[in-house]
Write a protein that holds these residues in place. Structure first.
Motif, short mmCIF file in Angstrom:
data_model
loop_
_atom_site.label_atom_id
_atom_site.label_comp_id
_atom_site.label_asym_id
_atom_site.label_seq_id
_atom_site.Cartn_x
_atom_site.Cartn_y
_atom_site.Cartn_z
N PRO A 7 0.84 -1.20 0.00
CA PRO A 7 0.00 0.00 0.00
C PRO A 7 0.86 1.25 0.00
N ASP A 8 0.28 2.34 -0.44
CA ASP A 8 0.98 3.62 -0.51
C ASP A 8 1.26 4.15 0.90
N TYR A 9 2.51 4.41 1.19
CA TYR A 9 2.96 4.91 2.49
C TYR A 9 3.23 6.40 2.35
N ARG A 10 2.36 7.23 2.94
CA ARG A 10 2.44 8.66 2.69
C ARG A 10 2.11 9.44 3.96
N THR A 25 2.11 12.38 10.54
CA THR A 25 3.01 11.23 10.51
C THR A 25 2.80 10.52 9.19
N ARG A 26 3.50 9.42 8.99
CA ARG A 26 3.34 8.65 7.76
C ARG A 26 2.56 7.39 8.07
N SER A 27 1.69 6.98 7.14
CA SER A 27 0.85 5.82 7.36
C SER A 27 0.35 5.29 6.02
N THR A 28 -0.17 4.08 6.06
CA THR A 28 -0.82 3.51 4.88
C THR A 28 -2.33 3.67 4.96
N ALA A 29 -2.83 4.24 6.06
CA ALA A 29 -4.27 4.46 6.23
C ALA A 29 -4.76 5.47 5.21
N THR A 30 -6.02 5.28 4.79
CA THR A 30 -6.60 6.18 3.80
C THR A 30 -7.85 6.83 4.36
N PRO A 44 -4.51 13.69 3.94
CA PRO A 44 -5.68 12.95 4.41
C PRO A 44 -5.81 13.08 5.93
N LEU A 45 -7.04 13.18 6.42
CA LEU A 45 -7.30 13.34 7.85
C LEU A 45 -7.98 12.08 8.38
N ILE A 46 -7.42 11.53 9.45
CA ILE A 46 -8.01 10.37 10.10
C ILE A 46 -8.28 10.75 11.54
#
Length: 81
Positions: A7-10, A25-30, A44-46
């Motif tokens: 997955p894209d790590y961004r 931070t960096r994450s693969t979460a979308t 992106p906001l989580i």
């Protein structure tokens, strides 16, 4: 690492739902939601329920468990065999 299978790590912004604190931070979460960060870029906001900003262990609001009282309660209930 193999290309095309990960997955894209961004960069992603996480927001604490309780305190409103945000960190990048960096994450693969979308996420479909986005937020503009202080550097002018949109990320992106989580939104998460608990972070180190609101967790009782990190804020010092953690309750101390009375382990001795629990043992005595167990012994009263079941006795010593």
């Amino acid at each position: 690492m193999k290309t095309g299978i990960h997955p894209d790590y961004r960069p992603v912004v996480f927001r604490d739902a309780a305190t409103g604190a945000q960190f990048l931070t960096r994450s693969t979460a979308t996420s479909e939601a986005t937020v503009e960060w202080t550097d002018g870029h949109t990320y992106p906001l989580i939104v998460v329920d608990v972070t180190s900003d609101s967790h009782p262990f990190w804020t010092g609001a953690q309750r101390v468990m009375d382990t001795e009282g629990r043992v005595e309660k167990f012994r009263r209930r079941y006795g010593t065999r």
